[in-house]
Design a protein around this motif. Structure first.
Motif, PDB file in Angstrom:
ATOM      1  N   ASP A   1      78.067 -44.202 117.103  1.00 33.95           N
ATOM      2  CA  ASP A   1      78.655 -43.462 118.411  1.00 33.95           C
ATOM      3  C   ASP A   1      79.160 -41.948 117.881  1.00 33.95           C
ATOM      4  O   ASP A   1      79.018 -41.062 118.825  1.00 33.95           O
ATOM      5  CB  ASP A   1      79.835 -44.140 118.895  1.00 33.95           C
ATOM      6  N   TRP A   2      79.915 -41.696 116.752  1.00 31.50           N
ATOM      7  CA  TRP A   2      80.437 -40.545 116.441  1.00 31.50           C
ATOM      8  C   TRP A   2      79.350 -39.456 116.442  1.00 31.50           C
ATOM      9  O   TRP A   2      79.566 -38.271 116.461  1.00 31.50           O
ATOM     10  CB  TRP A   2      81.117 -40.821 115.058  1.00 31.50           C
ATOM     11  N   THR A   3      78.100 -39.877 116.222  1.00 27.70           N
ATOM     12  CA  THR A   3      76.923 -38.861 116.165  1.00 27.70           C
ATOM     13  C   THR A   3      76.678 -38.380 117.413  1.00 27.70           C
ATOM     14  O   THR A   3      75.873 -37.388 117.512  1.00 27.70           O
ATOM     15  CB  THR A   3      75.866 -39.664 115.366  1.00 27.70           C
ATOM     16  N   THR A   4      77.281 -38.843 118.690  1.00 29.52           N
ATOM     17  CA  THR A   4      76.757 -38.358 119.743  1.00 29.52           C
ATOM     18  C   THR A   4      77.610 -37.126 120.369  1.00 29.52           C
ATOM     19  O   THR A   4      77.307 -36.608 121.400  1.00 29.52           O
ATOM     20  CB  THR A   4      76.730 -39.553 120.778  1.00 29.52           C
ATOM     21  N   GLY A   5      78.590 -36.873 119.478  1.00 26.29           N
ATOM     22  CA  GLY A   5      79.413 -35.406 119.803  1.00 26.29           C
ATOM     23  C   GLY A   5      80.298 -35.590 121.012  1.00 26.29           C
ATOM     24  O   GLY A   5      80.584 -36.732 121.450  1.00 26.29           O
TER      25      GLY A   5
ATOM     26  N   GLN B   1      80.766 -34.406 107.740  1.00 25.89           N
ATOM     27  CA  GLN B   1      80.199 -35.017 109.094  1.00 25.89           C
ATOM     28  C   GLN B   1      81.140 -35.270 110.144  1.00 25.89           C
ATOM     29  O   GLN B   1      81.174 -35.156 111.203  1.00 25.89           O
ATOM     30  CB  GLN B   1      79.594 -36.400 108.706  1.00 25.89           C
ATOM     31  N   TRP B   2      82.487 -35.366 109.628  1.00 30.36           N
ATOM     32  CA  TRP B   2      83.761 -35.331 110.474  1.00 30.36           C
ATOM     33  C   TRP B   2      84.070 -33.949 111.102  1.00 30.36           C
ATOM     34  O   TRP B   2      84.070 -34.113 112.435  1.00 30.36           O
ATOM     35  CB  TRP B   2      85.079 -35.742 109.682  1.00 30.36           C
ATOM     36  N   ASN B   3      83.958 -32.813 110.611  1.00 28.70           N
ATOM     37  CA  ASN B   3      84.336 -31.752 110.916  1.00 28.70           C
ATOM     38  C   ASN B   3      83.169 -31.056 111.913  1.00 28.70           C
ATOM     39  O   ASN B   3      83.471 -30.436 112.930  1.00 28.70           O
ATOM     40  CB  ASN B   3      84.585 -30.667 109.737  1.00 28.70           C
ATOM     41  N   SER B   4      81.974 -31.373 111.436  1.00 25.58           N
ATOM     42  CA  SER B   4      80.615 -30.905 112.467  1.00 25.58           C
ATOM     43  C   SER B   4      80.498 -31.675 113.655  1.00 25.58           C
ATOM     44  O   SER B   4      79.999 -30.890 114.691  1.00 25.58           O
ATOM     45  CB  SER B   4      79.603 -31.116 111.447  1.00 25.58           C
ATOM     46  N   THR B   5      80.789 -33.152 113.683  1.00 28.57           N
ATOM     47  CA  THR B   5      80.247 -33.868 114.759  1.00 28.57           C
ATOM     48  C   THR B   5      81.553 -34.901 115.329  1.00 28.57           C
ATOM     49  O   THR B   5      81.597 -35.031 116.241  1.00 28.57           O
ATOM     50  CB  THR B   5      78.770 -34.758 114.259  1.00 28.57           C
ATOM     51  N   ALA B   6      81.874 -35.577 114.254  1.00 28.06           N
ATOM     52  CA  ALA B   6      82.812 -37.073 114.739  1.00 28.06           C
ATOM     53  C   ALA B   6      83.884 -36.471 115.459  1.00 28.06           C
ATOM     54  O   ALA B   6      84.415 -36.858 116.192  1.00 28.06           O
ATOM     55  CB  ALA B   6      83.019 -37.728 113.371  1.00 28.06           C
TER      56      ALA B   6
END
Length: 569
Positions: free
Chosen positions: A74-78, A116-121
């Motif tokens: 889910d978190w990859t969907t921005g 990954q957290w800062n860019s997308t999640a």
């Protein structure tokens, strides 16, 4: 320590969960992803009622995609994915009977990095925030992702805790001290979780009095205290009686909250209270849905709390020495009154018969039942009433608050508010839309272009029910301007700029969501559902979705079928 279980495979017998010693279920409000068939994703309204009947608390969780699966995490969907999943999660959450003021925990079920957290999640969670508001957004993940979410302000908080559910996986020895839940036992093939009713479960430690359970009234502020469940057999059914009073009692002994609870849990002693309280420790002995054995024939309509170690002969100074416990008792009384819709007025000497918060002597003097005189002549009613007033407070007008935060509504046209036919909701008209309020959904503004369709479908009494979120503007590269979407209890209204609005819901709505909503291969909705001989279908910009019992099929206008699949619909 109280514990909660989470599971997805099937709906486990609530009585078996309670018998295993657990006090809560962390329940999915997300559907099974394509190709999966989890029996507990999502839970049903009937199952939620069965959990409550078994005196189990319920917390809402969402996880749709899976790492390494065709359906991405889910978190990859921005941001856009967070907004859409937030809408779906809230709609299901409310349809199950959950309150609007309860968090939904969204899973980050893998070992993501700070990059990954800062860019997308974090953008995914900001998308969720746009629907739920930060106050009701929670996160599941390892210790570091919980900390990042708290630091970036994308999850809500309650007192010293935040809506963070930490899993032991990928956390090592790290613990997030602000988390309300800790997943200590994780069911895996190599290390199975405990078996309940034939199904393996995960086990979670409950770390805070408020861990997101549906049963709490969060319109009330909360003083610090420790709440422990020691639920026992000393109770009776209420037999349909409406709760009218919260009563205070003294122990006339020297017990602690826990030793008094142990005494009450022996049915042969013939006495019990819903709560015992001493030194900032609250022990729950009887659920409020059941009657305790406290006040003879007044038991069916009262909630009862006993100050452990107290005596009716205490002086005012002795009562004021436990002012911290008086504040906790006041909070519990207001929480109960709001939960069961009875008055928060404090009824002290001179007593009169009314709904409200009082003591055992009220039962004797005002109701004429029994002979008890606790909490005694020196109880500081003035101090206690001030605490009750602090927690009850003036209840804000939700429609006015929403209107103040929504300047595009323009000039108010309604003088005051209008009650809806169900007797529960209210609404007001403004220059460019309406604001609807219901106790289960809160207040939300409906713009005029959406309102036209809402009215066509019978307003809140129709299939849509009440709005559950604010409207969203949807970019439309192929259109003349941004479109609009707004989620309701019974589905979502979509309106393309310059065109009519349409209602999308149920299995067809889920299939359209899987195709990518308005940006997917089927495009925008072009009709409402239309009945045919075997079921219903709905037109879209580039195709049509058919539903018949047991099957959902999407077809593009090109004549080439979308990948059809059979599944429960």
């Amino acid at each position: 320590m109280s514990t909660a279980v989470d599971f997805a495979a099937r709906l486990i017998d609530p009585a078996a969960i309670a018998a295993a010693g657990h006090s809560a279920v962390l329940a999915y409000v997300s559907p099974s992803r394509p190709g999966a068939n989890f029996g507990a994703k999502p839970i049903t309204a009937d199952y939620a009622r069965a959990l409550a009947a078994a005196r189990l608390d319920i917390v809402s969780i969402w996880q749709y995609g899976k790492p390494g699966d065709a359906t991405p995490s889910d978190w990859t969907t921005g941001f856009d994915g967070g907004r859409r999943m937030g809408e779906q999660a809230l709609a299901t959450h409310l349809s199950l009977g959950a309150p609007r003021q309860a968090p939904i925990f969204f899973a980050v079920d893998e070992d993501i990095t700070l990059a990954q957290w800062n860019s997308t999640a974090v953008e995914f969670f900001r998308g969720v925030n746009s629907v739920l508001d930060v106050a009701w957004t929670g996160i599941y993940g390892h210790s570091r992702v919980c900390a990042w979410a708290i630091e970036d302000g994308v999850v809500g908080s309650r007192g010293e805790f935040s809506w963070a559910w930490q899993t032991r996986a990928w956390s090592g020895t790290e613990r997030e001290p602000r988390a309300v839940l800790y997943q200590r036992v994780i069911d895996t093939p190599s290390d199975p979780g405990p078996l309940i009713d034939g199904t393996r479960v995960d086990v979670n430690d409950i770390l805070a009095p408020d861990f997101g359970q549906w049963s709490l009234d969060r319109s009330v502020s909360m003083p610090p205290f420790t709440e422990i469940d020691r639920l026992g057999p000393s109770h009776s059914p209420r037999n349909g009686a409406r709760i009218r009073n919260f009563l205070l009692h003294t122990q006339e002994g020297n017990g602690t909250a826990e030793t008094l609870a142990a005494y009450l849990n022996n049915p042969s002693n013939g006495v019990s209270y819903h709560y015992t309280l001493r030194d900032g420790v609250v022990v729950r002995v009887v659920p409020e849905e059941l009657a305790s054995w406290s006040v003879l024939s007044a038991n069916p309509f009262t909630v009862n709390l006993c100050f452990a170690g107290s005596r009716a002969a205490w002086s005012r100074a002795q009562w004021l020495a436990i002012d911290g416990d008086l504040r906790i008792a006041a909070y519990l009384a207001v929480r109960s009154a709001h939960r069961h819709s009875y008055s928060t007025q404090v009824i002290g000497p001179e007593y009169h018969v009314a709904d409200g918060i009082t003591d055992h002597q009220y039962v004797t003097k005002a109701l004429g039942i029994g002979t008890h005189t606790d909490v005694g002549p020196n109880f500081p009613w003035d101090v206690f009433a001030a605490h009750v007033g602090e927690f009850a407070g003036p209840r804000p007008n939700a429609i006015d608050a929403r209107a103040a935060a929504t300047p595009w509504l323009g000039v108010r046209r309604t003088d005051g508010e209008i009650s809806t036919p169900d007797g529960l909701g209210r609404f007001a008209e403004f220059e460019h839309g309406y604001v609807y309020w219901h106790p289960a959904t809160d207040a939300h503004a409906i713009p005029a272009p959406i309102m036209t369709k809402f009215a066509e479908l019978g307003w809140e009494a129709g299939r849509l029910g009440y709005p559950i979120a604010e409207h969203t503007e949807l970019p439309d590269p192929r259109g003349t301007g941004p479109g609009l979407a707004q989620a309701f209890q019974g589905g979502t209204i979509y309106r393309r700029a310059g065109g009519p609005a349409f209602h999308v819901h149920g299995a067809i709505g889920a299939r359209w969501a899987e195709s990518g909503f308005e940006n997917g291969e089927l495009g925008w909705p072009a009709s409402d559902e239309t009945a045919h001989a075997d079921g219903v279908y709905q037109e879209f910009e580039f195709g049509r979705i058919y539903w018949v019992p047991g099957k959902i099929v999407a077809l593009r206008h090109s004549g080439e079928p979308d990948t059809p699949f059979d599944r429960p619909a």
